[in-house]
Design an enzyme around this catalytic site. Structure first.
Site, short mmCIF file in Angstrom:
data_model
loop_
_atom_site.label_atom_id
_atom_site.label_comp_id
_atom_site.label_asym_id
_atom_site.label_seq_id
_atom_site.Cartn_x
_atom_site.Cartn_y
_atom_site.Cartn_z
N TYR A 134 0.86 -1.22 -0.03
CA TYR A 134 -0.12 0.05 -0.08
C TYR A 134 0.93 1.31 -0.12
O TYR A 134 0.53 2.25 -0.70
CB TYR A 134 -0.86 0.01 1.08
N GLU A 143 -8.69 -7.27 4.01
CA GLU A 143 -7.85 -8.36 3.47
C GLU A 143 -7.36 -9.02 4.45
O GLU A 143 -7.15 -10.14 4.40
CB GLU A 143 -6.87 -7.63 2.58
C1 HEM Z 1 -6.33 2.25 -1.62
C2 HEM Z 1 -5.63 1.69 -2.35
C3 HEM Z 1 -6.29 0.96 -3.28
C4 HEM Z 1 -7.49 1.19 -4.13
C5 HEM Z 1 -8.66 2.06 -3.90
C6 HEM Z 1 -7.42 0.13 -5.25
C7 HEM Z 1 -8.65 -0.18 -5.94
C8 HEM Z 1 -8.58 -1.28 -6.77
C9 HEM Z 1 -9.94 -1.42 -7.48
C10 HEM Z 1 -11.51 -0.56 -7.55
C11 HEM Z 1 -9.81 -2.45 -8.27
C12 HEM Z 1 -10.45 -3.37 -9.18
C13 HEM Z 1 -11.73 -4.10 -8.38
C14 HEM Z 1 -12.69 -4.78 -9.39
O1 HEM Z 1 -12.39 -6.05 -9.98
O2 HEM Z 1 -13.88 -4.49 -9.23
C15 HEM Z 1 -8.50 -3.11 -7.97
C16 HEM Z 1 -7.98 -4.26 -8.48
C17 HEM Z 1 -6.70 -4.66 -8.29
N1 HEM Z 1 -5.75 -4.03 -7.40
FE1 HEM Z 1 -6.03 -2.46 -6.16
N2 HEM Z 1 -6.57 -0.85 -4.95
C18 HEM Z 1 -5.84 -0.17 -4.06
C19 HEM Z 1 -4.39 -0.80 -3.65
C20 HEM Z 1 -3.72 -1.64 -4.40
C21 HEM Z 1 -2.38 -2.06 -4.06
C22 HEM Z 1 -1.59 -1.76 -2.73
C23 HEM Z 1 -2.21 -3.12 -4.94
C24 HEM Z 1 -0.82 -4.09 -5.09
C25 HEM Z 1 0.28 -3.45 -5.59
C26 HEM Z 1 -3.24 -3.22 -5.79
C27 HEM Z 1 -3.25 -4.22 -6.93
C28 HEM Z 1 -4.52 -4.39 -7.51
C29 HEM Z 1 -4.50 -5.50 -8.56
C30 HEM Z 1 -3.39 -6.24 -9.33
C31 HEM Z 1 -5.85 -5.64 -9.12
C32 HEM Z 1 -6.49 -6.35 -10.29
C33 HEM Z 1 -6.01 -5.54 -11.24
C34 HEM Z 1 -6.81 -5.94 -12.74
O3 HEM Z 1 -7.39 -6.94 -12.65
O4 HEM Z 1 -6.34 -5.35 -13.58
N3 HEM Z 1 -4.32 -2.60 -5.40
N4 HEM Z 1 -7.91 -2.14 -6.97
#
Ligand code: HEM
Ligand SMILES: Cc1cc2nc3c(=O)[nH]c(=O)nc-3n(C[C@H](O)[C@H](O)[C@H](O)COP(=O)(O)OP(=O)(O)OC[C@H]3O[C@@H](n4cnc5c(N)ncnc54)[C@H](O)[C@@H]3O)c2cc1C
Length: 410
Positions: free
Chosen positions: A105, A147
Site C-alpha cells: 500500500y 484483506e
Molecule cells: C487504497 C488503495 C487501493 C484502491 C482504492 C484500489 C482499488 C482497486 C479497484 C477498484 C480494483 C478493481 C476491483 C474490481 O475488480 O472491481 C482493484 C484491483 C486491483 N488492485 Fe487495487 N487498489 C488499491 C491498492 C492496491 C495495492 C496496494 C495493490 C498492489 C500493488 C493493488 C493491486 C491491484 C490489482 C493487481 C488489481 C487487479 C488488477 C486487474 O485486474 O487489472 N491495489 N484495485
C-alpha cells in the site's frame, strides 16, 4: 481517523481541501492514474506480474482505480450516498485473491500522490497533498483490515502467500470455445470448500517477456467434491485486438497432468442466497457460478424452487448444457428457460426447458415472490435484466450480480 462508532471520517481541515480540489482531480483522474501506473511500474517492474496487462492495455483498470479513489473522496466529503461496504468488499476480495499485502500500500500511495502532484502541478500545495494522503490512507486502512480478515479466514499463514499448486486431472472440451479443467491439490492435501459464486485466481507464466499473469475464474463444480472445476471461455481478439492472454494459454498450453497456481476461493457474491426461491440468470460463460449453485443445491436443498434462465448464441455454444438433464432429475423444482439467438439446434433430448429464439426479454423472466436473484454475464446483459426486474418490483437488495472484469454495475 475514525469516530467512536467505527465510521470513517476525514479531518475537518482535509475535508475542506478535498472538497475544493475534487473537481480538478476528477477532471484529471485518468491522466493521474496513467502517470501513476507508469511511475510505479518504472520503480517496481515486479508489480507488472500481478497487474492485468489486458486491463492496462484497454484502460479498464485505470478507470477502476481512479473511480474508486475519487468516489471515496466524494463519499468522505458527503457528496455521495453510495453505500461503500459492498464496494470495499468487492475490492478486498479481489485483492485477497491476488495476494496483495499491506506492505504494497505505501508503494501505491507514494506513486499515486506523486502522480497527482505531477499532473496538477502548483495547485498541489503541501496542504493539498496532506489532505489527499489522508483520503488515500483512510481507504487503504479499510481495505488492509478487510484483506487481513479474509486471509485469516482462508488460513493464509501470512498475508499474500496465497498460491498453491494444483494438478489438472482432466480437461473437458465443452464447446468450440469453452473448456472445463478439473483440478486436485498437487500436494495431495485437502480441497477447501467454497460458496457457489466464489472464484479463484489462476496465475500462469506466459512466454517471452510477458511474465506472469493472473486472472479470476469462478468455481463451476460442486462445493464439497474432492476436486475443483473451472470452466474457461477462450477470448478471441475483436476488431484487431489480440486474443486473451490467459484464456488462450489455458486452452492451448495446459493439459491433463500439468499444474497451475491457484489462490484460495474468494468473492463476496453468493449465487445461492439463503433458502428463498432462487432465480439464476446467466449469459454465455456467465453460467459458471450458476452451475456451482445448482450442483450444490442438488446436494443440500433438492426441494428448493429454482429457476434457471440462460442466454447463449446457440445450443451448440451453451457449455455444460448436458449436465442440466442430470440436475433436473435431482432438483424436482428446477425450471429451465433458455434464449438462443439462433434457436435452430435448441432441443436437447431429456431436457425439459422453455426455449425461445432471439435475445432475453426481461419481462418474460419467471420471478417467484421473494426470490433471491443472481445475475452473471456481459455488463449490458446484466444491466438490461436488472433494470427489467427492478421495474417489475424486485427489490435491488435481492439482486446480486457478478461482473467478469473490474467494476460494478451503475
Ligand atoms: C487504497 C488503495 C487501493 C484502491 C482504492 C484500489 C482499488 C482497486 C479497484 C477498484 C480494483 C478493481 C476491483 C474490481 O475488480 O472491481 C482493484 C484491483 C486491483 N488492485 Fe487495487 N487498489 C488499491 C491498492 C492496491 C495495492 C496496494 C495493490 C498492489 C500493488 C493493488 C493491486 C491491484 C490489482 C493487481 C488489481 C487487479 C488488477 C486487474 O485486474 O487489472 N491495489 N484495485
Ligand atoms: C470474478 C470473476 C470471475 C470470472 N469467472 C470466469 C469464468 O468462470 N470463466 C471465464 O471464462 N472467465 C471468467 N472470468 C474472466 C477471466 O478472469 C478473464 O478476464 C478472461 O478469461 C479473459 O482473460 P484473458 O487473459 O484471456 O484476456 P486478456 O488478455 O485479459 O484480454 C481481455 C480483452 O482485452 C483485449 N485486449 C488486451 N490487450 C489489448 C490491446 N493491447 N489492445 C486492444 N485490446 C486488448 C483482448 O482482446 C480481450 O478482448 C472471471 C472474471 C472475474 C473478475
Amino acid at each position: 481517523m475514525s469516530d467512536t462508532e467505527g465510521v470513517v471520517v476525514l479531518s475537518e481541515t482535509s475535508a475542506a481541501v478535498v472538497t475544493a480540489t475534487l473537481p480538478a482531480v476528477q477532471a484529471h483522474g485518468e491522466a493521474i492514474t496513467g502517470r501513476f501506473y507508469q511511475r510505479m511500474f518504472d520503480a517496481h517492474p515486479e508489480l507488472l506480474d500481478i497487474f492485468n496487462r489486458g486491463n492496462q492495455a484497454t484502460g479498464q483498470q485505470k478507470a477502476a482505480l481512479a473511480a474508486a479513489v475519487v468516489a471515496y473522496a466524494e463519499h468522505l466529503t458527503g457528496g455521495s450516498t453510495v453505500p461503500w461496504g459492498p464496494i470495499l468488499d468487492r475490492i478486498a476480495h479481489k485483492h485477497a485473491s491476488l495476494g496483495i499485502t499491506a506492505a504494497q500500500y505505501p508503494i501505491v500511495g507514494r506513486h499515486l500522490l506523486a502522480a497527482v502532484g505531477e499532473v496538477l502541478g502548483d495547485a498541489v500545495t503541501p496542504e493539498v497533498a496532506a489532505a489527499w494522503d489522508e483520503v488515500y490512507w483512510l481507504l487503504a486502512c479499510e481495505l488492509i483490515a478487510r484483506e487481513a480478515r479474509l486471509y485469516a479466514g482462508a488460513g493464509v499463514p501470512e498475508g499474500g502467500a496465497v498460491w498453491r499448486e494444483w494438478r489438472v486431472v482432466e480437461k473437458i472440451r465443452e464447446t468450440a470455445d469453452v473448456a472445463t479443467f478439473t483440478l486436485v491439490p498437487a500436494d495431495g492435501g485437502p480441497v477447501p470448500g467454497f460458496t457457489p459464486g466464489q472464484y479463484v485466481s489462476v496465475a500462469v507464466d506466459l512466454d517471452g517477456d510477458r511474465g506472469q499473469q493472473i486472472r479470476q475464474y469462478s468455481l463451476s463444480g460442486r462445493p464439497g467434491a474432492d476436486h475443483w472445476q473451472i470452466t474457461v471461455k477462450r477470448v478471441r481478439g475483436v476488431d484487431g485486438g489480440p486474443d486473451g492472454m490467459v484464456s488462450s494459454f489455458l486452452h492451448e498450453r495446459v493439459a491433463a497432468g500439468d499444474t497451475l497456481r491457484l489462490s484460495p476461493p474468494f468473492g463476496e457474491v453468493s449465487a445461492i442466497g439463503d433458502g428463498e426461491p432462487l432465480l439464476l440468470v446467466s449469459a454465455g460463460i456467465g453460467l459458471t457460478p450458476a452451475m456451482a449453485a445448482l450442483a450444490h443445491l442438488a446436494d443440500t436443498e433438492p426441494e428448493r424452487p429454482v429457476a434457471l434462465v440462460h442466454a447463449d448464441r446457440a445450443g451448440a455454444a451453451h457449455a455444460r448444457r448436458r449436465e442440466l438433464v442430470w440436475l433436473q432429475q435431482r432438483l424436482p423444482n428446477l425450471s429451465v428457460r433458455l434464449w438462443y439467438e439462433d434457436a435452430a439446434d435448441a432441443e436437447l433430448s431429456g431436457l425439459k426447458a422453455d426455449v425461445a429464439g432471439g435475445l432475453v426479454d426481461p419481462a418474460l423472466i419467471p420471478v417467484a415472490p421473494e426470490s433471491y436473484v443472481h445475475l452473471c454475464g456481459p455488463v449490458p446483459f446484466m444491466s438490461l435484466v436488472r433494470s427489467g426486474l427492478l421495474r417489475r418490483g424486485v427489490p435491488a437488495e435481492r439482486i446480486a450480480y457478478e461482473v467478469f472484469g473490474p467494476g460494478m454495475l451503475h
